[in-house]
Design a protein around this motif. Structure first.
Motif, PDB file in Angstrom:
ATOM      1  N   GLY A  30       0.843  -1.288  -0.145  1.00  0.00           N
ATOM      2  CA  GLY A  30      -0.121  -0.037   0.177  1.00  0.00           C
ATOM      3  C   GLY A  30       0.700   1.236  -0.038  1.00  0.00           C
ATOM      4  N   GLY A  34       1.295   2.125  -3.710  1.00  0.00           N
ATOM      5  CA  GLY A  34      -0.038   2.530  -3.763  1.00  0.00           C
ATOM      6  C   GLY A  34      -1.159   1.445  -4.025  1.00  0.00           C
ATOM      7  N   ASP A  35      -0.870   0.315  -3.729  1.00  0.00           N
ATOM      8  CA  ASP A  35      -1.393  -0.975  -4.258  1.00  0.00           C
ATOM      9  C   ASP A  35      -2.463  -1.346  -3.131  1.00  0.00           C
ATOM     10  OD1 ASP A  35      -2.274  -3.036  -5.679  1.00  0.00           O
ATOM     11  OD2 ASP A  35      -0.511  -4.028  -5.753  1.00  0.00           O
ATOM     12  N   PHE A  38      -9.459   2.525  -1.080  1.00  0.00           N
ATOM     13  CA  PHE A  38      -9.895   2.980   0.555  1.00  0.00           C
ATOM     14  C   PHE A  38     -11.407   3.462   0.173  1.00  0.00           C
ATOM     15  CE2 PHE A  38      -9.926   7.571  -0.336  1.00  0.00           C
ATOM     16  CZ  PHE A  38      -9.598   7.729  -1.888  1.00  0.00           C
ATOM     17  N   ILE A  64     -11.973  -5.746  -8.203  1.00  0.00           N
ATOM     18  CA  ILE A  64     -11.053  -5.023  -9.348  1.00  0.00           C
ATOM     19  C   ILE A  64      -9.952  -5.248  -9.452  1.00  0.00           C
ATOM     20  CG2 ILE A  64     -10.879  -2.921 -10.852  1.00  0.00           C
ATOM     21  CD1 ILE A  64     -13.620  -2.209 -10.156  1.00  0.00           C
ATOM     22  N   MET A  65      -9.053  -5.052  -8.312  1.00  0.00           N
ATOM     23  CA  MET A  65      -7.567  -5.206  -8.256  1.00  0.00           C
ATOM     24  C   MET A  65      -7.208  -6.424  -7.598  1.00  0.00           C
ATOM     25  SD  MET A  65      -7.378  -1.529  -5.849  1.00  0.00           S
ATOM     26  CE  MET A  65      -5.898  -1.306  -6.167  1.00  0.00           C
ATOM     27  N   ALA A  66      -8.299  -7.388  -7.530  1.00  0.00           N
ATOM     28  CA  ALA A  66      -7.846  -8.718  -6.922  1.00  0.00           C
ATOM     29  C   ALA A  66      -7.047  -8.756  -5.631  1.00  0.00           C
ATOM     30  CB  ALA A  66      -6.838  -9.641  -8.022  1.00  0.00           C
ATOM     31  N   ARG A 100      -2.668  -4.448   0.002  1.00  0.00           N
ATOM     32  CA  ARG A 100      -2.032  -5.713  -0.495  1.00  0.00           C
ATOM     33  C   ARG A 100      -1.135  -6.486   0.686  1.00  0.00           C
ATOM     34  NH1 ARG A 100      -3.282  -7.755  -5.183  1.00  0.00           N
ATOM     35  NH2 ARG A 100      -3.636  -5.647  -6.151  1.00  0.00           N
ATOM     36  N   TRP A 148      -6.794  -3.627 -16.681  1.00  0.00           N
ATOM     37  CA  TRP A 148      -5.794  -3.310 -15.761  1.00  0.00           C
ATOM     38  C   TRP A 148      -5.592  -1.561 -15.544  1.00  0.00           C
ATOM     39  CZ3 TRP A 148      -6.000  -5.489 -20.762  1.00  0.00           C
ATOM     40  CH2 TRP A 148      -5.652  -4.151 -21.651  1.00  0.00           C
ATOM     41  N   LEU A 149      -6.417  -0.909 -15.943  1.00  0.00           N
ATOM     42  CA  LEU A 149      -6.229   0.386 -15.886  1.00  0.00           C
ATOM     43  C   LEU A 149      -7.189   0.786 -14.565  1.00  0.00           C
ATOM     44  CD1 LEU A 149      -6.493   1.929 -19.190  1.00  0.00           C
ATOM     45  CD2 LEU A 149      -4.559   1.670 -17.954  1.00  0.00           C
ATOM     46  N   LEU A 150      -8.133  -0.102 -14.072  1.00  0.00           N
ATOM     47  CA  LEU A 150      -8.400  -0.294 -12.761  1.00  0.00           C
ATOM     48  C   LEU A 150      -9.816   0.672 -12.692  1.00  0.00           C
ATOM     49  CD1 LEU A 150      -5.527  -0.736 -10.310  1.00  0.00           C
ATOM     50  CD2 LEU A 150      -6.957  -2.299 -11.423  1.00  0.00           C
ATOM     51  N   THR A 155      -8.675   3.213  -5.744  1.00  0.00           N
ATOM     52  CA  THR A 155      -7.280   2.986  -5.353  1.00  0.00           C
ATOM     53  C   THR A 155      -6.561   3.933  -4.458  1.00  0.00           C
ATOM     54  OG1 THR A 155      -5.909   3.778  -7.051  1.00  0.00           O
ATOM     55  CG2 THR A 155      -7.219   1.914  -7.766  1.00  0.00           C
ATOM     56  N   LEU A 156      -5.637   3.453  -3.889  1.00  0.00           N
ATOM     57  CA  LEU A 156      -4.866   4.320  -3.046  1.00  0.00           C
ATOM     58  C   LEU A 156      -3.781   5.113  -4.000  1.00  0.00           C
ATOM     59  CD1 LEU A 156      -3.658   1.888   0.027  1.00  0.00           C
ATOM     60  CD2 LEU A 156      -5.284   3.764   0.061  1.00  0.00           C
ATOM     61  N   SER A 157      -3.904   5.052  -5.235  1.00  0.00           N
ATOM     62  CA  SER A 157      -2.950   5.504  -6.083  1.00  0.00           C
ATOM     63  C   SER A 157      -3.320   6.982  -6.497  1.00  0.00           C
ATOM     64  CB  SER A 157      -2.494   4.634  -7.256  1.00  0.00           C
ATOM     65  OG  SER A 157      -1.470   3.508  -6.962  1.00  0.00           O
TER      66      SER A 157
ATOM     67  N   LEU B  31       0.977   6.627   2.045  1.00  0.00           N
ATOM     68  CA  LEU B  31       0.180   5.489   2.066  1.00  0.00           C
ATOM     69  C   LEU B  31      -1.289   5.803   1.779  1.00  0.00           C
ATOM     70  CD1 LEU B  31      -0.377   2.463   3.306  1.00  0.00           C
ATOM     71  CD2 LEU B  31      -1.006   3.700   5.576  1.00  0.00           C
ATOM     72  N   GLY B  32      -1.653   6.799   2.301  1.00  0.00           N
ATOM     73  CA  GLY B  32      -3.354   7.052   1.748  1.00  0.00           C
ATOM     74  C   GLY B  32      -3.664   7.760   0.460  1.00  0.00           C
ATOM     75  N   ARG B  33      -2.309   8.306  -0.061  1.00  0.00           N
ATOM     76  CA  ARG B  33      -2.775   8.729  -1.301  1.00  0.00           C
ATOM     77  C   ARG B  33      -1.668   8.434  -2.583  1.00  0.00           C
ATOM     78  NH1 ARG B  33      -7.993  10.605  -1.256  1.00  0.00           N
ATOM     79  NH2 ARG B  33      -8.352  12.468  -0.095  1.00  0.00           N
ATOM     80  N   LEU B 156       4.679   6.995  -6.214  1.00  0.00           N
ATOM     81  CA  LEU B 156       4.380   5.778  -5.560  1.00  0.00           C
ATOM     82  C   LEU B 156       2.943   5.153  -5.826  1.00  0.00           C
ATOM     83  CD1 LEU B 156       5.251   6.730  -1.758  1.00  0.00           C
ATOM     84  CD2 LEU B 156       6.536   5.331  -3.170  1.00  0.00           C
ATOM     85  N   SER B 157       2.340   5.801  -6.732  1.00  0.00           N
ATOM     86  CA  SER B 157       1.057   5.484  -7.392  1.00  0.00           C
ATOM     87  C   SER B 157       1.117   4.560  -8.303  1.00  0.00           C
ATOM     88  CB  SER B 157       0.166   6.894  -7.720  1.00  0.00           C
ATOM     89  OG  SER B 157      -0.350   7.370  -6.594  1.00  0.00           O
ATOM     90  N   TYR B 158       1.487   3.272  -8.270  1.00  0.00           N
ATOM     91  CA  TYR B 158       1.752   2.183  -9.183  1.00  0.00           C
ATOM     92  C   TYR B 158       0.691   1.083  -9.220  1.00  0.00           C
ATOM     93  CZ  TYR B 158       6.220   3.123 -11.215  1.00  0.00           C
ATOM     94  OH  TYR B 158       7.452   3.668 -11.769  1.00  0.00           O
ATOM     95  N   ALA B 159      -0.501   1.631  -8.713  1.00  0.00           N
ATOM     96  CA  ALA B 159      -1.600   0.533  -8.576  1.00  0.00           C
ATOM     97  C   ALA B 159      -1.941  -0.030 -10.135  1.00  0.00           C
ATOM     98  CB  ALA B 159      -2.919   0.983  -7.955  1.00  0.00           C
ATOM     99  N   VAL B 160      -1.788   0.916 -11.061  1.00  0.00           N
ATOM    100  CA  VAL B 160      -2.199   0.370 -12.486  1.00  0.00           C
ATOM    101  C   VAL B 160      -0.932  -0.428 -13.050  1.00  0.00           C
ATOM    102  CG1 VAL B 160      -2.114   1.360 -15.146  1.00  0.00           C
ATOM    103  CG2 VAL B 160      -4.063   2.059 -13.175  1.00  0.00           C
ATOM    104  N   ALA B 163      -1.131  -3.740 -11.703  1.00  0.00           N
ATOM    105  CA  ALA B 163      -2.440  -4.325 -12.300  1.00  0.00           C
ATOM    106  C   ALA B 163      -2.058  -4.955 -13.783  1.00  0.00           C
ATOM    107  CB  ALA B 163      -3.557  -3.488 -12.328  1.00  0.00           C
ATOM    108  N   ARG B 166      -0.128  -7.943 -13.104  1.00  0.00           N
ATOM    109  CA  ARG B 166      -0.785  -9.154 -12.958  1.00  0.00           C
ATOM    110  C   ARG B 166      -1.544  -9.764 -14.136  1.00  0.00           C
ATOM    111  NH1 ARG B 166      -2.376  -5.973  -8.610  1.00  0.00           N
ATOM    112  NH2 ARG B 166      -4.202  -5.493  -9.573  1.00  0.00           N
TER     113      ARG B 166
END
Lengths: 281, 281
Positions: A30, A34-35, A38, A64-66, A100, A148-150, A155-157, B31-33, B156-160, B163, B166
């Motif tokens: 997280g 940013g995984d 929230f 969506i994010m598994a 995660r 994959w673009l969520l 998300t936290l990102s 963390l939160g953003r 840090l916003s690497y959620a995409v 994904a 994955r």
């Protein structure tokens, strides 16, 4: 922060700690990626009247994010532990974070962060907001077919969302309406766009990848029940300029009336009171 | 994780803690953003030979994001504290995280996370990788004129990004080449795209909003010096399919040879050895 507190889900129990106590490890995904997902839940009179809608959306984001979801009961437990003893006369924002963890099937990290609603947020709710339109740099249809673009996941990102807000502040505005590269309305960085036109309330289609707004859903349901028709409409900034009223809706701030849009002052045709009454029921 | 450790920058000093010790508070905006920047620095023989390039890029990310940067000396200090006593025979990955802290002018959060390079990463470096192309959902030119989209910043916003990886794993691949909506090459989720064609090494233009690759820059400088010309080229997946060789470059994994691209096996014309020699100097 007065009254602020953090609740950590550990070993199947909710533990309340001081806000300045470290609770997340450096390798938590997280933090480093940013995984995670929230929700921001309003606390009024020591209760969370709209929690169920946030539980639903957090489950959807996790899907969506598994992400491994620890179950609604765990989320309810951290929220309840945070809200316990919360002063009834202080509106609160309860942010639920689900990450995660360390990945690879390790347990997720679940936190609730409680803090008073900021003065500035209360002021914007009362006095309205100046808003600028900014491009999110995506076509309106691209996220519907690229999971994959969520799209649809909270998300936290949020680095880009925060940068868009900083850009608004730098040009003297309070908030942002993000648009697609074709100029179609998407959402605010932390809110849903709603406008009144032709006797209806409108909001953009979720197929653009925007979040399902919990406050927008509540407003539309109640408006329909009260005889105010609603529509999902692919609008533009020009539609907002021509609208009878425009609001940015979010769980904590509620319906903030847009009083200036890209530098042009605008009214609300007296409709904000009606929106406020519908949401307050 | 064997040997893993975390270094925290506190009160002007670097403190080493165990990897499972919480070091970040719940309200930290990293963390939160996902509101922060990072770098991944290779540790070989107990040293960080390419640290300066990462320091440069972290400063650039902080500038783009308007993050408070604690100074190169602070970053050097947390890295040095983490690398101290690191076994010379274990390759390490040192991730430096810099967050906005609690915001509003509060001190930034600075951490270094040390862990051995994963076995899987070492295997991919030796044996190559299967790659799929995925759209990032942005036009190639949009980020150059929209600074709030944070093009060029390693956030840090690497959620995409996660994904996308994955998604690649779900279809039996190891990694991804992200493309613009027009089909132009951008970058990997954690790497830079480089290909050999027409006697030259190529990489996509930074004006697309991709990161400046530290390993790509080192390779291109050394290739030019060795008489192997290089070019910045707006390529497509078809260009990669037609290329003599394709690599994804990153600080920890180095040059990973693409051995399968969108399901089609491909060779490297014997060029990977030369690339490896240039990077190993």
């Amino acid at each position: 922060m007065t009254n602020a507190r953090v609740v950590v889900w550990r070993d199947g129990a909710a533990t309340v700690v001081a806000p300045d106590e470290p609770v997340v490890t450096g390798f938590d995904l997280g933090l480093g990626r940013g995984d995670g997902a929230f929700e921001s839940v309003l606390v009024v009179a020591g209760t969370t009247p709209h929690l169920d809608a946030h539980l639903d959306r957090l489950r959807r984001s996790a899907s969506i994010m598994a992400l491994t979801h620890p179950g609604d009961d765990a989320v309810r437990a951290v929220v309840a532990a945070g809200v316990a003893d919360w002063p009834a006369d202080v509106e609160g924002a309860c942010r639920v974070l689900l990450t995660r963890g360390l990945g690879d099937g390790t347990p997720p990290t679940l936190l609730a962060l409680l803090a008073p609603v900021p003065e500035e947020t209360l002021r914007q709710r009362e006095e309205g907001i100046a808003v600028v339109g900014l491009s999110l740099g995506v076509p309106a249809d691209v996220r519907a077919t690229a999971p994959w673009l969520l799209g649809g996941a909270k998300t936290l990102s949020y680095a880009v969302n925060m940068a868009a807000l900083r850009h608004a502040h730098a040009v003297g505005a309070d908030d942002v309406v993000l648009t697609s590269v074709e100029g179609r309305l998407l959402e605010g960085p932390t809110s849903t766009v709603v406008w009144a036109a032709g006797g209806r309330l409108h909001t953009p289609p979720m197929e653009t990848g925007i979040l399902a707004g919990t406050t927008q859903a509540r407003l539309f349901e109640r408006a329909e029940a009260a005889g105010w028709p609603t529509a999902v409409t692919a609008g533009s900034m020009a539609d907002l300029q021509a609208a009878d009223a425009v609001w940015l809706l979010s769980g904590i701030r509620g319906a903030a009336t847009v009083t200036r849009l890209d530098g042009v002052s605008r009214g609300d045709a007296g409709l904000s009171r009606r929106v406020g009454e519908l949401l307050a029921r």
